[in-house]
Scaffold this motif. Structure first.
Motif, PDB file in Angstrom:
ATOM      1  N   VAL A  32     -28.829 -14.985 -13.352  1.00 58.00           N
ATOM      2  CA  VAL A  32     -28.725 -16.280 -12.793  1.00 58.00           C
ATOM      3  C   VAL A  32     -29.995 -16.916 -13.096  1.00 58.00           C
ATOM      4  CG1 VAL A  32     -30.543 -17.391 -10.430  1.00 58.00           C
ATOM      5  CG2 VAL A  32     -28.737 -14.951 -10.416  1.00 58.00           C
ATOM      6  N   SER A  33     -30.187 -18.529 -13.729  1.00 55.32           N
ATOM      7  CA  SER A  33     -31.389 -18.843 -14.493  1.00 55.32           C
ATOM      8  C   SER A  33     -32.386 -19.513 -13.531  1.00 55.32           C
ATOM      9  CB  SER A  33     -30.489 -20.077 -14.966  1.00 55.32           C
ATOM     10  OG  SER A  33     -30.401 -21.132 -13.539  1.00 55.32           O
ATOM     11  N   LEU A  34     -33.831 -19.784 -14.165  1.00 53.91           N
ATOM     12  CA  LEU A  34     -34.058 -19.736 -13.279  1.00 53.91           C
ATOM     13  C   LEU A  34     -34.798 -21.384 -12.665  1.00 53.91           C
ATOM     14  CD1 LEU A  34     -37.839 -19.058 -13.324  1.00 53.91           C
ATOM     15  CD2 LEU A  34     -38.103 -20.519 -15.546  1.00 53.91           C
ATOM     16  N   VAL A  35     -33.757 -21.992 -13.297  1.00 51.79           N
ATOM     17  CA  VAL A  35     -33.634 -23.148 -12.580  1.00 51.79           C
ATOM     18  C   VAL A  35     -32.926 -23.189 -11.088  1.00 51.79           C
ATOM     19  CG1 VAL A  35     -32.428 -25.229 -12.342  1.00 51.79           C
ATOM     20  CG2 VAL A  35     -33.680 -24.780 -14.020  1.00 51.79           C
ATOM     21  N   GLU A  36     -31.601 -22.442 -11.207  1.00 52.94           N
ATOM     22  CA  GLU A  36     -31.156 -21.916  -9.838  1.00 52.94           C
ATOM     23  C   GLU A  36     -31.708 -20.855  -8.600  1.00 52.94           C
ATOM     24  OE1 GLU A  36     -26.465 -22.065 -11.754  1.00 52.94           O
ATOM     25  OE2 GLU A  36     -27.344 -19.623 -11.801  1.00 52.94           O
ATOM     26  N   LEU A  37     -32.803 -20.280  -9.768  1.00 52.87           N
ATOM     27  CA  LEU A  37     -34.074 -19.212  -8.857  1.00 52.87           C
ATOM     28  C   LEU A  37     -34.717 -20.903  -7.667  1.00 52.87           C
ATOM     29  CD1 LEU A  37     -34.795 -16.648  -7.624  1.00 52.87           C
ATOM     30  CD2 LEU A  37     -36.127 -16.129  -9.672  1.00 52.87           C
ATOM     31  N   CYS A  38     -35.079 -20.616  -8.853  1.00 57.77           N
ATOM     32  CA  CYS A  38     -36.237 -22.434  -8.944  1.00 57.77           C
ATOM     33  C   CYS A  38     -35.358 -23.182  -6.678  1.00 57.77           C
ATOM     34  CB  CYS A  38     -36.963 -23.506  -9.253  1.00 57.77           C
ATOM     35  SG  CYS A  38     -37.819 -22.348 -10.356  1.00 57.77           S
ATOM     36  N   VAL A  39     -34.288 -23.493  -7.396  1.00 54.28           N
ATOM     37  CA  VAL A  39     -33.379 -23.970  -6.221  1.00 54.28           C
ATOM     38  C   VAL A  39     -33.215 -22.928  -5.126  1.00 54.28           C
ATOM     39  CG1 VAL A  39     -31.600 -25.742  -5.146  1.00 54.28           C
ATOM     40  CG2 VAL A  39     -32.286 -25.617  -7.835  1.00 54.28           C
ATOM     41  N   VAL A  40     -32.770 -21.994  -4.861  1.00 55.36           N
ATOM     42  CA  VAL A  40     -32.526 -21.452  -4.202  1.00 55.36           C
ATOM     43  C   VAL A  40     -34.556 -20.759  -3.019  1.00 55.36           C
ATOM     44  CG1 VAL A  40     -32.229 -18.930  -2.811  1.00 55.36           C
ATOM     45  CG2 VAL A  40     -31.121 -19.716  -4.818  1.00 55.36           C
ATOM     46  N   LEU A  41     -35.145 -21.299  -3.771  1.00 54.90           N
ATOM     47  CA  LEU A  41     -36.361 -20.902  -3.247  1.00 54.90           C
ATOM     48  C   LEU A  41     -37.220 -22.024  -2.518  1.00 54.90           C
ATOM     49  CD1 LEU A  41     -38.040 -18.585  -6.054  1.00 54.90           C
ATOM     50  CD2 LEU A  41     -37.333 -17.930  -4.051  1.00 54.90           C
ATOM     51  N   ALA A  42     -36.656 -23.372  -3.243  1.00 54.19           N
ATOM     52  CA  ALA A  42     -37.250 -24.493  -2.551  1.00 54.19           C
ATOM     53  C   ALA A  42     -36.156 -24.526  -1.322  1.00 54.19           C
ATOM     54  CB  ALA A  42     -37.312 -25.248  -3.233  1.00 54.19           C
ATOM     55  N   LEU A  43     -35.314 -23.977  -1.299  1.00 58.21           N
ATOM     56  CA  LEU A  43     -34.336 -24.603   0.011  1.00 58.21           C
ATOM     57  C   LEU A  43     -34.771 -23.304   1.041  1.00 58.21           C
ATOM     58  CD1 LEU A  43     -30.879 -24.498  -2.127  1.00 58.21           C
ATOM     59  CD2 LEU A  43     -31.907 -26.420  -0.492  1.00 58.21           C
ATOM     60  N   GLY A  44     -34.621 -22.713   0.661  1.00 57.71           N
ATOM     61  CA  GLY A  44     -35.291 -21.104   1.644  1.00 57.71           C
ATOM     62  C   GLY A  44     -36.710 -21.577   2.271  1.00 57.71           C
ATOM     63  N   ALA A  45     -37.503 -21.991   1.146  1.00 59.77           N
ATOM     64  CA  ALA A  45     -38.951 -22.849   1.755  1.00 59.77           C
ATOM     65  C   ALA A  45     -38.861 -23.753   3.345  1.00 59.77           C
ATOM     66  CB  ALA A  45     -39.714 -22.968   0.676  1.00 59.77           C
ATOM     67  N   ILE A  46     -38.035 -24.489   2.329  1.00 63.05           N
ATOM     68  CA  ILE A  46     -36.650 -26.091   3.286  1.00 63.05           C
ATOM     69  C   ILE A  46     -36.649 -24.987   5.050  1.00 63.05           C
ATOM     70  CG2 ILE A  46     -36.201 -27.969   4.348  1.00 63.05           C
ATOM     71  CD1 ILE A  46     -35.796 -28.440   0.955  1.00 63.05           C
ATOM     72  N   LEU A  47     -36.300 -24.887   5.093  1.00 64.68           N
ATOM     73  CA  LEU A  47     -35.233 -23.968   5.885  1.00 64.68           C
ATOM     74  C   LEU A  47     -36.365 -22.981   7.023  1.00 64.68           C
ATOM     75  CD1 LEU A  47     -32.148 -22.576   4.983  1.00 64.68           C
ATOM     76  CD2 LEU A  47     -32.784 -24.621   6.191  1.00 64.68           C
ATOM     77  N   LEU A  48     -36.911 -22.072   5.979  1.00 63.06           N
ATOM     78  CA  LEU A  48     -38.532 -21.753   7.150  1.00 63.06           C
ATOM     79  C   LEU A  48     -39.235 -22.333   7.636  1.00 63.06           C
ATOM     80  CD1 LEU A  48     -39.730 -19.024   7.413  1.00 63.06           C
ATOM     81  CD2 LEU A  48     -41.153 -19.200   5.068  1.00 63.06           C
ATOM     82  N   GLY A  49     -39.770 -23.504   7.136  1.00 63.33           N
ATOM     83  CA  GLY A  49     -40.898 -24.868   7.591  1.00 63.33           C
ATOM     84  C   GLY A  49     -39.924 -25.407   9.378  1.00 63.33           C
ATOM     85  N   ILE A  50     -38.269 -25.684   8.780  1.00 64.92           N
ATOM     86  CA  ILE A  50     -37.923 -26.001   9.749  1.00 64.92           C
ATOM     87  C   ILE A  50     -37.933 -24.703  10.813  1.00 64.92           C
ATOM     88  CG2 ILE A  50     -35.414 -26.592  10.924  1.00 64.92           C
ATOM     89  CD1 ILE A  50     -35.032 -28.178   8.138  1.00 64.92           C
ATOM     90  N   ALA A  51     -37.486 -24.100  10.447  1.00 65.46           N
ATOM     91  CA  ALA A  51     -37.875 -22.690  11.820  1.00 65.46           C
ATOM     92  C   ALA A  51     -38.454 -22.399  12.008  1.00 65.46           C
ATOM     93  CB  ALA A  51     -36.941 -21.738  11.328  1.00 65.46           C
ATOM     94  N   ALA A  52     -39.923 -22.399  11.625  1.00 66.26           N
ATOM     95  CA  ALA A  52     -41.252 -21.620  11.875  1.00 66.26           C
ATOM     96  C   ALA A  52     -41.800 -22.091  12.858  1.00 66.26           C
ATOM     97  CB  ALA A  52     -42.884 -22.157  10.813  1.00 66.26           C
ATOM     98  N   PRO A  53     -41.891 -23.473  13.796  1.00 65.08           N
ATOM     99  CA  PRO A  53     -41.741 -24.332  15.360  1.00 65.08           C
ATOM    100  C   PRO A  53     -41.643 -23.378  15.860  1.00 65.08           C
ATOM    101  CG  PRO A  53     -41.458 -26.075  13.847  1.00 65.08           C
ATOM    102  CD  PRO A  53     -41.491 -25.245  12.738  1.00 65.08           C
ATOM    103  N   ASP A  54     -40.139 -23.677  16.211  1.00 67.32           N
ATOM    104  CA  ASP A  54     -39.135 -22.634  16.725  1.00 67.32           C
ATOM    105  C   ASP A  54     -39.528 -21.071  17.164  1.00 67.32           C
ATOM    106  OD1 ASP A  54     -38.144 -24.944  17.528  1.00 67.32           O
ATOM    107  OD2 ASP A  54     -36.073 -24.372  16.223  1.00 67.32           O
ATOM    108  N   LEU A  55     -39.907 -20.391  15.969  1.00 67.54           N
ATOM    109  CA  LEU A  55     -40.567 -19.075  15.925  1.00 67.54           C
ATOM    110  C   LEU A  55     -41.569 -18.786  16.704  1.00 67.54           C
ATOM    111  CD1 LEU A  55     -40.037 -16.506  15.058  1.00 67.54           C
ATOM    112  CD2 LEU A  55     -40.613 -16.896  12.787  1.00 67.54           C
TER     113      LEU A  55
END
Length: 207
Positions: A32-55
């Motif tokens: 996995v390239s560094l760019v791909e890893l950064c994209v995955v982490l960014a998407l995870g952070a966005i999803l976590l931010g969306i789910a945080a209020p419900d949690l």
């Protein structure tokens, strides 16, 4: 004489002198390239931010449910102890001022009737509620110290006067959630949700 091609064991033909056989090349694994890893982490952070209020709301709802259940159980215990022993038993806040139920409470069986809480008279004790949980009081006595007392007949009464009926509502708040414990003139308690149940009035949520 039969030929070796029929029925006989086949043997590989010898290699010609000086000829080397190449082994099949292994498949290369692509990392996995560094760019791909950064994209995955960014998407995870966005999803976590969306789910945080419900949690957070889910956690608050569970904490409110637990706090209401624990306080209701303490009220039920105080009434059961009063009926069992035929004398007044009280539920009081741990707050020295007798005002803040969120700091915990204790069930007291004042056997000698001197009004002092002694170690042997503490039936049960509950520590502070989860941070953020607040408790409002609307009883027949408007000012603290607050308490819930039951006489030997299992009726809610005034401290020191087992014949005087005393009733009211304890309201628990956490986030946007509200639960109320209502005690009627006979001392019976019930839990209600003002968002669903009729006749579930009480103190307003704190600002």
């Amino acid at each position: 004489m039969r030929s070796a091609a029929y029925g006989g064991a086949h043997t590989a033909a010898p290699s010609a002198p000086g000829v080397r056989h190449r082994r099949p090349a292994r498949a290369r694994t692509r990392g996995v390239s560094l760019v791909e890893l950064c994209v995955v982490l960014a998407l995870g952070a966005i999803l976590l931010g969306i789910a945080a209020p419900d949690l957070r709301a889910l956690v608050q709802a569970q904490q409110l449910k637990a706090a209401t259940g624990d306080l209701f159980a303490a009220i039920d215990l105080a009434r059961a102890q009063a009926l069992t022993h035929g004398r007044q038993v009280k539920l009081v806040p741990l707050d020295p001022a007798g005002a803040d139920w969120a700091r915990g409470w204790r069930v007291v069986d004042d056997r000698d009737g001197d009004g002092n809480v002694e170690t042997g008279e503490i039936v049960a004790e509950h520590g502070p509620l989860a941070p953020g949980v607040a408790v409002g009081v609307a009883f027949t006595n408007a000012a603290p110290p607050y308490y819930i007392a039951y006489n030997g007949a299992g009726r809610s009464c005034a401290d020191g006067n087992s014949a005087a009926a005393r009733w009211g509502t304890l309201s628990l708040f956490h986030g946007t959630g509200i639960r109320r414990i209502k005690i009627n003139m006979l001392g019976r308690a019930r839990v209600c949700d003002p968002a669903r149940d009729a006749g579930c009035d009480g103190t307003a949520a704190p600002p």
